[in-house]
Scaffold this motif. Structure first.
Motif, PDB file in Angstrom:
ATOM      1  N   PHE A  15      -6.186   3.380   0.350  1.00 54.81           N
ATOM      2  CA  PHE A  15      -5.251   3.887   1.358  1.00 54.81           C
ATOM      3  C   PHE A  15      -4.633   2.737   2.152  1.00 54.81           C
ATOM      4  N   VAL A  16      -5.475   1.780   2.588  1.00 50.19           N
ATOM      5  CA  VAL A  16      -4.972   0.668   3.417  1.00 50.19           C
ATOM      6  C   VAL A  16      -4.015  -0.220   2.608  1.00 50.19           C
ATOM      7  N   ALA A  22      -2.129   0.816   0.109  1.00 51.09           N
ATOM      8  CA  ALA A  22      -0.889   1.590  -0.023  1.00 51.09           C
ATOM      9  C   ALA A  22      -0.101   1.557   1.288  1.00 51.09           C
ATOM     10  N   MET A  23      -0.813   1.645   2.421  1.00 48.08           N
ATOM     11  CA  MET A  23      -0.158   1.599   3.735  1.00 48.08           C
ATOM     12  C   MET A  23       0.545   0.245   3.930  1.00 48.08           C
ATOM     13  N   ALA A  24      -0.152  -0.836   3.562  1.00 51.97           N
ATOM     14  CA  ALA A  24       0.448  -2.171   3.672  1.00 51.97           C
ATOM     15  C   ALA A  24       1.674  -2.271   2.761  1.00 51.97           C
ATOM     16  N   ALA A  25       1.574  -1.694   1.550  1.00 47.26           N
ATOM     17  CA  ALA A  25       2.706  -1.727   0.609  1.00 47.26           C
ATOM     18  C   ALA A  25       3.884  -0.958   1.199  1.00 47.26           C
ATOM     19  N   GLY A  26       3.619   0.188   1.830  1.00 45.21           N
ATOM     20  CA  GLY A  26       4.687   0.974   2.461  1.00 45.21           C
ATOM     21  C   GLY A  26       5.377   0.188   3.566  1.00 45.21           C
ATOM     22  N   MET A  27       4.582  -0.533   4.363  1.00 42.29           N
ATOM     23  CA  MET A  27       5.151  -1.338   5.444  1.00 42.29           C
ATOM     24  C   MET A  27       6.009  -2.465   4.893  1.00 42.29           C
TER      25      MET A  27
END
Lengths: 152, 141
Positions: A119-120, A122-127
């Motif tokens: 999850f983290v 993916a979150m970093a990739a989204g940012m």
């Protein structure tokens, strides 16, 4: 030694998420599930946080500078625009899908759970995807302005 | 409402508020976790120390709690990896586009009565509630 201050703030923030139970996605989803067995705990968390932060920020507003920094870094924007609305809506959908927002997700890295790590990442990739997209938009806008300036 | 835990919620919430105030008073920064984290994702060198220190504290909290006998349970997540990855991407992209998350908008921004933060908090609450209603009650997941 100033670095102790943000470290302590992170510890206190993490303790707050732990004690309130908000580090657990099931607890958060219990609040968001208003058509199920509704758990209003998150509302109490926010109310208690605001009861401390409203007078606390007032106090900070009266000071000229923070203890360990040259100035206050306050957000400058004030208008409600399309990116704010779209971004908040997207964030809410992601939050509702799993029950994780950035604070609890990062704190839960301590459990070394594979799901949390994924999850983290993916979150970093989204940012980074957002920031890359903004960067390319700015660059193409500058190119267009440069082209029209030379044409005219 | 059998899962309602008002006392621990109030204590935990007060600590979160206290942390936000102390970070503002000491380093002049907003305790918005998405903003603190995203500031570490670029290669430019400046302004990273306080971010690393704050997140280190955040991750150390459950480690210390575990040492004194209050270990944190592993969070329950959906079995579907696609859902976890999709949710992570939405949370990352959305918080950058919208300029904040539950902490930055929901607590710091609302406390400062910022119209942007009040609007953002209302919007992400509504879309999260609708998402849970759809996934839990319409799709029955």
């Amino acid at each position: 030694m100033w670095i102790i201050a943000p470290l302590l703030c992170g510890l206190v923030f993490g303790a707050g998420l732990l004690i309130s139970g908000m580090v657990q996605p099931t607890k958060v989803l219990g609040f968001l599930d208003i058509f199920g067995t509704w758990d209003p705990s998150l509302l109490v968390v926010m109310a208690a946080a605001l009861a401390v932060s409203v007078p606390g920020f007032r106090l900070a507003d009266r000071g000229t500078r923070p203890w360990f920094a040259g100035q206050y870094f306050r957000p400058g924007k004030s208008g409600i625009d399309a990116p704010l609305v779209t971004g908040a809506a997207m964030f809410g959908v992601g939050w509702g899908l799993v029950g994780l927002c950035p604070g609890p997700a990062l704190e839960s890295l301590a459990t070394l759970s594979p799901g949390i790590i994924v999850f983290v990442v993916a979150m970093a990739a989204g940012m980074m995807a957002h920031d890359g997209w903004q960067q390319s938009r700015l660059t193409s806008q500058r190119d267009r302005e440069f082209a029209s300036a030379t044409d005219g | 409402m059998e899962n309602f835990t008002p006392v621990s919620a109030a204590i935990g919430g007060a600590l979160i508020g206290l942390s936000a105030v102390l970070l503002m008073l000491s380093t002049g920064r907003i305790a918005g976790i998405s903003g603190i984290f995203s500031g570490l994702l670029n290669l430019r060198g400046e302004d990273k120390g306080w971010r690393i220190a704050f997140l280190a504290g955040l991750i150390l909290a459950p480690v210390i709690a575990g040492l004194v006998g209050y270990g944190m349970a592993t969070p329950a997540l959906p079995a579907n990896w696609i859902v976890i990855i999709g949710a992570g991407l939405l949370v990352g992209f959305g918080t950058r586009l919208g300029g904040g998350c539950t902490s930055g908008h929901g607590i710091c921004g609302v406390a400062r009565l910022s119209p942007r933060s009040v609007a953002a908090t209302a919007i992400f609450m509504v879309t999260a509630i609708v998402t849970v209603a759809v996934t839990h009650h319409v799709l029955g997941g």
